[in-house]
Design an enzyme around this catalytic site. Sequence first.
Site, PDB file in Angstrom:
ATOM      1  N   LYS A  61       0.857  -1.189   0.000  1.00 58.29           N
ATOM      2  CA  LYS A  61       0.000   0.000   0.000  1.00 58.29           C
ATOM      3  C   LYS A  61       0.893   1.238   0.000  1.00 58.29           C
ATOM      4  CE  LYS A  61      -2.296   0.801   3.936  1.00 58.29           C
ATOM      5  NZ  LYS A  61      -2.978   0.617   5.257  1.00 58.29           N
ATOM      6  N   SER A 118      -7.758  -0.516   5.744  1.00 58.30           N
ATOM      7  CA  SER A 118      -7.328   0.333   4.662  1.00 58.30           C
ATOM      8  C   SER A 118      -6.314  -0.321   3.730  1.00 58.30           C
ATOM      9  CB  SER A 118      -6.708   1.608   5.231  1.00 58.30           C
ATOM     10  OG  SER A 118      -5.527   1.290   5.989  1.00 58.30           O
ATOM     11  N   SER A 135      -6.931  -2.290   9.985  1.00 57.35           N
ATOM     12  CA  SER A 135      -6.582  -2.137   8.568  1.00 57.35           C
ATOM     13  C   SER A 135      -5.720  -3.248   7.986  1.00 57.35           C
ATOM     14  CB  SER A 135      -5.878  -0.791   8.339  1.00 57.35           C
ATOM     15  OG  SER A 135      -6.799   0.262   8.407  1.00 57.35           O
TER      16      SER A 135
END
Lengths: 66, 466
Positions: free
Chosen positions: B79, B154, B178
């Site tokens: 990410k 996330s 997340s």
Amino acid sequence: MNETNSAPPHVSHPISLTGHELNPAQIETILSHVRQWSKTALKISDRLPLGADSTDVFRSLKPRER
Amino acid sequence: MDLSRLSARSLAGAIRNREISSREATEAAIARLKPVHDRCNAVISFEDDEALAAADRADAALADDAPTGPLHGVPLAHKDMFDRVGKIASWGGNIQATEPAESDATVIARLKHAGALQIAALHLTEFAFGPTGHNYIRGHARNPWATDRITGGSSSGSAISVATGVVPAALGSDTAGSLRLPAAACGIKSLKGTWTRVSRAGCMPLSGALDCVGPIARYMEDIALLFGLLAGHDQRDGASSTLPVPDYLAALDTPVSGMKIGIDERLMSEADGKVQALVAAALDVLVDAGCEKVAVSIRDWREIDHLTQLLQLPEVASAHGAYIRDRGDDYGPQVRSRILFGHFVPAADHQTAARARGMMIDAFLDQVFSRCNALMLPTFADPVPTIAELDVAGGPSLMAKIARVIYYTRPINYLALPALTMPYPRRDDAVPNGFQLVGQPFDEATLISLGAAYEASVPPEVAPIA
């Protein structure tokens, strides 16, 4: 229970926050949550020793035998 | 050789033994990522040329018999919230640092040192501040098992890429779930370590009191391998633990017979009935492996969740204070709304949440770990929702909907405890989902042992790419 409650009051007019105007309905939505959380903080603070400190977390995380 | 089904450890072995080159592995990963991105919105930026150049260097080093690390030549992707030399991370939003990073985040540096390379910067919820994979700036992520479903957030792009076999492992972060939610929704694994076990230096901060970084992978051996590489003190992160790092790979072979798995029936009853049945099925697998179910009784779960928000939201509001004041319109509606909550939390309550943390952890440890080796909880309270169901932007139902998604994950961040997410046994064409095994402070090794025993009966799957 401790009588000191730091929960925020009701707001009946728009306020400007971080450059954005929030209307009373938006503010009330936010405060309805914050008041719940503040009630919890008040309840927990009654169990909290005067000497409790934010660094206590490091002591609590020390590995231990159980 | 089907590279999409190999673990990072196996792929590294194949590269080391010259069964495949790093270039071939990297080309295959890049080729697989394109259709995955088209279908699931997994990528912020492709980095094909840099990745292939790094792969060629890895192959040249092998040809020269140079020393190699345990991930030598293995393509990974993460990410987009970690500093990398010469790059500006997107943070999943419109607002970024103004200058390129001068050094790598410690977690990136440690993976590089182990020989890994990176093929792309991946999707995340805006500023890693959202548990669903919705992103009103970069577009919503879509679940590879059913594209109308959320990926969880996330760390959405990391989970998509690992689940579809593009890469064997990836980094994620976890402030309220997340790492765990995307791993669960995409049918893979993640390990959120004890808070401070892994350095956050060079990672986009959200809430320093809660932020953790950790691995997402399909195989437990990769969870163990990467966590061992990532863990350990870092002078750049003053809070990072100085405790020695155990041999997590050895923990894969530790017998679990006789280990006790705690279940709080009252807390479990708040989950959807289908989720309760899935937890029971997963528990049966561990019992078959020799574990024992024991009852535990947790007090104050909802109170701990409130304290988490009192701790987290002002930290997020403070981190974003200047940005949201000057560039508020550059935020998506959901993140902007949630940040505003932090401005209304009384400072005294924020301090109470911080001061009470040690007391609440002590109480929780006594309630749970006096009776068991690991606590079992759902990751999601419900079957994985659709993107449409949770497409609430900044509307009035936002906080309630999010609170339900992270009901079983957020308190664990306040408690600072390690939590492994594993997929439930999957039936037919069901969208995956997952459970958590929560451990004692710095006892990630026990979670790895339990995860390995479970994986022996519930083998990893690869999600479809089309």
